[in-house]
Design a protein around this motif. Sequence first.
Motif, PDB file in Angstrom:
ATOM      1  N   PHE A  43      27.622  50.958  32.504  1.00 62.97           N
ATOM      2  CA  PHE A  43      27.521  50.302  31.197  1.00 62.97           C
ATOM      3  C   PHE A  43      26.632  49.056  31.292  1.00 62.97           C
ATOM      4  O   PHE A  43      27.093  47.927  31.114  1.00 62.97           O
ATOM      5  N   PRO A  44      25.343  49.256  31.564  1.00 63.77           N
ATOM      6  CA  PRO A  44      24.451  48.109  31.728  1.00 63.77           C
ATOM      7  C   PRO A  44      24.206  47.336  30.430  1.00 63.77           C
ATOM      8  O   PRO A  44      23.759  46.188  30.469  1.00 63.77           O
ATOM      9  N   GLN A  45      24.541  47.945  29.278  1.00 62.80           N
ATOM     10  CA  GLN A  45      24.312  47.284  28.009  1.00 62.80           C
ATOM     11  C   GLN A  45      25.279  46.125  27.764  1.00 62.80           C
ATOM     12  O   GLN A  45      25.027  45.279  26.923  1.00 62.80           O
ATOM     13  N   GLY A  46      26.389  46.069  28.506  1.00 64.15           N
ATOM     14  CA  GLY A  46      27.284  44.926  28.392  1.00 64.15           C
ATOM     15  C   GLY A  46      28.747  45.286  28.527  1.00 64.15           C
ATOM     16  O   GLY A  46      29.142  46.441  28.386  1.00 64.15           O
ATOM     17  N   LEU A  47      29.521  44.268  28.824  1.00 63.24           N
ATOM     18  CA  LEU A  47      30.960  44.400  28.988  1.00 63.24           C
ATOM     19  C   LEU A  47      31.566  43.007  28.945  1.00 63.24           C
ATOM     20  O   LEU A  47      30.858  42.011  29.029  1.00 63.24           O
ATOM     21  N   THR A  48      32.880  42.958  28.821  1.00 62.44           N
ATOM     22  CA  THR A  48      33.606  41.687  28.835  1.00 62.44           C
ATOM     23  C   THR A  48      34.819  41.855  29.736  1.00 62.44           C
ATOM     24  O   THR A  48      35.473  42.900  29.715  1.00 62.44           O
ATOM     25  N   THR A  49      35.112  40.829  30.517  1.00 59.68           N
ATOM     26  CA  THR A  49      36.315  40.848  31.348  1.00 59.68           C
ATOM     27  C   THR A  49      37.051  39.530  31.211  1.00 59.68           C
ATOM     28  O   THR A  49      36.460  38.511  30.856  1.00 59.68           O
ATOM     29  N   TRP A  50      38.339  39.575  31.482  1.00 55.75           N
ATOM     30  CA  TRP A  50      39.123  38.352  31.582  1.00 55.75           C
ATOM     31  C   TRP A  50      40.311  38.601  32.491  1.00 55.75           C
ATOM     32  O   TRP A  50      40.688  39.735  32.744  1.00 55.75           O
ATOM     33  N   ASP A  51      40.852  37.506  33.014  1.00 55.82           N
ATOM     34  CA  ASP A  51      42.015  37.582  33.888  1.00 55.82           C
ATOM     35  C   ASP A  51      43.287  37.535  33.055  1.00 55.82           C
ATOM     36  O   ASP A  51      43.323  36.903  31.992  1.00 55.82           O
ATOM     37  N   ALA A  52      44.309  38.202  33.544  1.00 54.12           N
ATOM     38  CA  ALA A  52      45.584  38.275  32.832  1.00 54.12           C
ATOM     39  C   ALA A  52      46.726  38.345  33.840  1.00 54.12           C
ATOM     40  O   ALA A  52      46.508  38.546  35.029  1.00 54.12           O
ATOM     41  N   SER A  53      47.933  38.186  33.344  1.00 54.39           N
ATOM     42  CA  SER A  53      49.145  38.414  34.125  1.00 54.39           C
ATOM     43  C   SER A  53      49.886  39.552  33.450  1.00 54.39           C
ATOM     44  O   SER A  53      49.954  39.605  32.231  1.00 54.39           O
ATOM     45  N   GLY A  54      50.417  40.456  34.251  1.00 53.22           N
ATOM     46  CA  GLY A  54      51.092  41.585  33.637  1.00 53.22           C
ATOM     47  C   GLY A  54      52.238  42.090  34.478  1.00 53.22           C
ATOM     48  O   GLY A  54      52.505  41.592  35.574  1.00 53.22           O
ATOM     49  N   GLN A  55      52.910  43.072  33.932  1.00 51.49           N
ATOM     50  CA  GLN A  55      53.967  43.746  34.663  1.00 51.49           C
ATOM     51  C   GLN A  55      54.028  45.190  34.211  1.00 51.49           C
ATOM     52  O   GLN A  55      53.616  45.517  33.103  1.00 51.49           O
ATOM     53  N   TRP A  56      54.526  46.036  35.092  1.00 50.66           N
ATOM     54  CA  TRP A  56      54.684  47.451  34.768  1.00 50.66           C
ATOM     55  C   TRP A  56      55.715  48.057  35.700  1.00 50.66           C
ATOM     56  O   TRP A  56      56.009  47.517  36.760  1.00 50.66           O
ATOM     57  N   ARG A  57      56.283  49.172  35.285  1.00 49.89           N
ATOM     58  CA  ARG A  57      57.271  49.863  36.091  1.00 49.89           C
ATOM     59  C   ARG A  57      56.568  50.985  36.836  1.00 49.89           C
ATOM     60  O   ARG A  57      55.988  51.878  36.246  1.00 49.89           O
TER      61      ARG A  57
END
Length: 112
Positions: A43-57
């Motif tokens: 996806f060279p046209q662009g993307l966005t990322t960010w950090d998060a905190s999460g949980q899952w089973r």
Amino acid sequence: PRCAPGQEAAVSELIYFGTATPDGLVTADAWNGFLRDVVTPHFPQGLTTWDASGQWRSADGSLTREASHVLNLVHAADKKSEAAVRDIVDQYKKQFRQEAVLRVTADGCTSF
């Protein structure tokens, strides 16, 4: 969806990547390398990322809390893009030995 004049139909992806591995954590350098070497070529046209905190089973029933990275991609609703997203998820799971990567897909409209 029906898009207004001047807009185009698109798919919005939110992909959640956990950072806990059997050997420790996915480091910032490892994440940035994954973005550079795996995600950006798809996806060279662009993307966005960010950090998060999460949980899952997990499959064994245990609750896992961990730092995560969220990737947002907006792309055409076509087979090429679908295959690219699947490849990104598969490569992350393999490279960082992840049981799961959460993917949320929504139809939408874009304008630039």
